[in-house]
Design a protein around this motif. Sequence first.
Motif, PDB file in Angstrom:
ATOM      1  N   SER A  79       0.840  -1.186   0.000  1.00  0.00           N
ATOM      2  CA  SER A  79       0.000   0.000   0.000  1.00  0.00           C
ATOM      3  C   SER A  79       0.878   1.239   0.000  1.00  0.00           C
ATOM      4  O   SER A  79       2.050   1.181   0.380  1.00  0.00           O
ATOM      5  CB  SER A  79      -0.890   0.016   1.248  1.00  0.00           C
ATOM      6  N   ALA A  80       0.301   2.352  -0.388  1.00  0.00           N
ATOM      7  CA  ALA A  80       1.035   3.617  -0.372  1.00  0.00           C
ATOM      8  C   ALA A  80       1.398   3.985   1.066  1.00  0.00           C
ATOM      9  O   ALA A  80       0.684   3.617   2.015  1.00  0.00           O
ATOM     10  CB  ALA A  80       0.176   4.721  -0.989  1.00  0.00           C
ATOM     11  N   VAL A  81       2.491   4.696   1.220  1.00  0.00           N
ATOM     12  CA  VAL A  81       2.878   5.197   2.537  1.00  0.00           C
ATOM     13  C   VAL A  81       1.703   5.995   3.100  1.00  0.00           C
ATOM     14  O   VAL A  81       1.066   6.759   2.390  1.00  0.00           O
ATOM     15  CB  VAL A  81       4.155   6.066   2.426  1.00  0.00           C
ATOM     16  N   GLY A  82       1.408   5.766   4.367  1.00  0.00           N
ATOM     17  CA  GLY A  82       0.293   6.456   5.015  1.00  0.00           C
ATOM     18  C   GLY A  82      -0.992   5.653   5.025  1.00  0.00           C
ATOM     19  O   GLY A  82      -1.976   6.068   5.634  1.00  0.00           O
ATOM     20  N   THR A  83      -0.995   4.499   4.359  1.00  0.00           N
ATOM     21  CA  THR A  83      -2.166   3.620   4.383  1.00  0.00           C
ATOM     22  C   THR A  83      -1.740   2.237   4.863  1.00  0.00           C
ATOM     23  O   THR A  83      -0.577   1.856   4.734  1.00  0.00           O
ATOM     24  CB  THR A  83      -2.825   3.508   2.988  1.00  0.00           C
ATOM     25  N   ALA A  84      -2.697   1.503   5.413  1.00  0.00           N
ATOM     26  CA  ALA A  84      -2.393   0.187   5.988  1.00  0.00           C
ATOM     27  C   ALA A  84      -1.983  -0.809   4.903  1.00  0.00           C
ATOM     28  O   ALA A  84      -2.532  -0.818   3.806  1.00  0.00           O
ATOM     29  CB  ALA A  84      -3.602  -0.337   6.744  1.00  0.00           C
ATOM     30  N   CYS A 141      11.407  -4.295  15.799  1.00  0.00           N
ATOM     31  CA  CYS A 141      10.785  -3.103  15.227  1.00  0.00           C
ATOM     32  C   CYS A 141      11.859  -2.187  14.627  1.00  0.00           C
ATOM     33  O   CYS A 141      12.783  -1.766  15.323  1.00  0.00           O
ATOM     34  CB  CYS A 141      10.000  -2.369  16.306  1.00  0.00           C
ATOM     35  N   ALA A 142      11.717  -1.876  13.338  1.00  0.00           N
ATOM     36  CA  ALA A 142      12.709  -1.042  12.653  1.00  0.00           C
ATOM     37  C   ALA A 142      12.780   0.360  13.256  1.00  0.00           C
ATOM     38  O   ALA A 142      13.870   0.913  13.413  1.00  0.00           O
ATOM     39  CB  ALA A 142      12.379  -0.970  11.160  1.00  0.00           C
ATOM     40  N   TYR A 143      11.634   0.928  13.606  1.00  0.00           N
ATOM     41  CA  TYR A 143      11.649   2.265  14.204  1.00  0.00           C
ATOM     42  C   TYR A 143      12.300   2.214  15.593  1.00  0.00           C
ATOM     43  O   TYR A 143      13.067   3.102  15.958  1.00  0.00           O
ATOM     44  CB  TYR A 143      10.242   2.851  14.293  1.00  0.00           C
ATOM     45  N   GLY A 144      12.019   1.174  16.357  1.00  0.00           N
ATOM     46  CA  GLY A 144      12.657   1.009  17.664  1.00  0.00           C
ATOM     47  C   GLY A 144      14.167   0.959  17.551  1.00  0.00           C
ATOM     48  O   GLY A 144      14.889   1.581  18.334  1.00  0.00           O
ATOM     49  N   ASN A 201       0.786   3.451  15.455  1.00  0.00           N
ATOM     50  CA  ASN A 201       1.340   4.782  15.737  1.00  0.00           C
ATOM     51  C   ASN A 201       2.811   4.860  15.350  1.00  0.00           C
ATOM     52  O   ASN A 201       3.262   5.858  14.784  1.00  0.00           O
ATOM     53  CB  ASN A 201       1.179   5.148  17.217  1.00  0.00           C
ATOM     54  N   VAL A 202       3.552   3.819  15.663  1.00  0.00           N
ATOM     55  CA  VAL A 202       4.974   3.791  15.328  1.00  0.00           C
ATOM     56  C   VAL A 202       5.160   3.786  13.813  1.00  0.00           C
ATOM     57  O   VAL A 202       6.070   4.443  13.293  1.00  0.00           O
ATOM     58  CB  VAL A 202       5.670   2.584  16.002  1.00  0.00           C
ATOM     59  N   PHE A 228       5.317   7.282  12.599  1.00  0.00           N
ATOM     60  CA  PHE A 228       6.634   7.920  12.808  1.00  0.00           C
ATOM     61  C   PHE A 228       7.661   7.376  11.815  1.00  0.00           C
ATOM     62  O   PHE A 228       8.462   8.122  11.260  1.00  0.00           O
ATOM     63  CB  PHE A 228       7.134   7.700  14.236  1.00  0.00           C
ATOM     64  N   TRP A 229       7.645   6.064  11.605  1.00  0.00           N
ATOM     65  CA  TRP A 229       8.561   5.405  10.674  1.00  0.00           C
ATOM     66  C   TRP A 229       8.397   5.981   9.271  1.00  0.00           C
ATOM     67  O   TRP A 229       9.369   6.285   8.586  1.00  0.00           O
ATOM     68  CB  TRP A 229       8.274   3.903  10.691  1.00  0.00           C
ATOM     69  N   GLU A 230       7.142   6.155   8.854  1.00  0.00           N
ATOM     70  CA  GLU A 230       6.868   6.593   7.489  1.00  0.00           C
ATOM     71  C   GLU A 230       7.097   8.095   7.270  1.00  0.00           C
ATOM     72  O   GLU A 230       7.122   8.537   6.130  1.00  0.00           O
ATOM     73  CB  GLU A 230       5.451   6.194   7.082  1.00  0.00           C
ATOM     74  N   GLU A 231       7.279   8.858   8.329  1.00  0.00           N
ATOM     75  CA  GLU A 231       7.592  10.283   8.165  1.00  0.00           C
ATOM     76  C   GLU A 231       8.929  10.475   7.445  1.00  0.00           C
ATOM     77  O   GLU A 231       9.114  11.460   6.742  1.00  0.00           O
ATOM     78  CB  GLU A 231       7.626  10.990   9.523  1.00  0.00           C
ATOM     79  N   ASP A 232       9.847   9.524   7.648  1.00  0.00           N
ATOM     80  CA  ASP A 232      11.161   9.617   7.004  1.00  0.00           C
ATOM     81  C   ASP A 232      11.770   8.217   6.937  1.00  0.00           C
ATOM     82  O   ASP A 232      12.696   7.891   7.685  1.00  0.00           O
ATOM     83  CB  ASP A 232      12.079  10.573   7.774  1.00  0.00           C
ATOM     84  N   ILE A 233      11.242   7.391   6.048  1.00  0.00           N
ATOM     85  CA  ILE A 233      11.721   6.008   5.957  1.00  0.00           C
ATOM     86  C   ILE A 233      13.226   5.946   5.672  1.00  0.00           C
ATOM     87  O   ILE A 233      13.952   5.267   6.407  1.00  0.00           O
ATOM     88  CB  ILE A 233      10.899   5.204   4.925  1.00  0.00           C
TER      89      ILE A 233
END
Length: 171
Positions: free
Chosen positions: A46-51, A97-100, A128-129, A132-137
């Motif tokens: 899916s596009a960034v910002g969608t599930a 978790c990649a963001y973690g 939610n994470v 944050f992750w998708e704000e700047d992959i």
Amino acid sequence: MKLIASSIAALVASASFAFAGDQYIDETGFAASGYDVVAYFGLDQSAVGTAQPEGVPGNANITAEYNGATWAFSSEANRDTFLANPAQYAPQFDGHCAYGVSRGGKVPANPNLWRIVDGKLYLNITENVVGFWEEDIPGNITLADGNWTGIEPQAASTRTIPSFSSSAPVN
């Protein structure tokens, strides 16, 4: 000369294995919570910002061993594909978790919160994470890669994935 080359290859292989961290394994007893990691590469992203679509549960009778963990697959073909090159299909950061990791820690990852970037599978812990992750992959991948060297030798997370009820692996 052949003996030297073989010895060097064996040393490199054992050295890279020695530096592998512990794979994240939740209460299912399987890596990636028993989801088929090869199947992600066949799903439409899916596009960034969608599930993203949900992952594909593996079958407890179709498994492989890698990085000290048992992996489940939805088909023998996917298992065989994995075994041909497990590092290509295993989630980055030993399934944490990649963001973690981008923030300097090992936390669990939800197999339904995934994204493939440049041919690599990344998982995250909560919706939610993911935001944050998708704000700047790319920036988060750079941070995570930089942090990983220092935290990889630490023990795998033993925490449960919040708000996740695994249906995998199936029999």
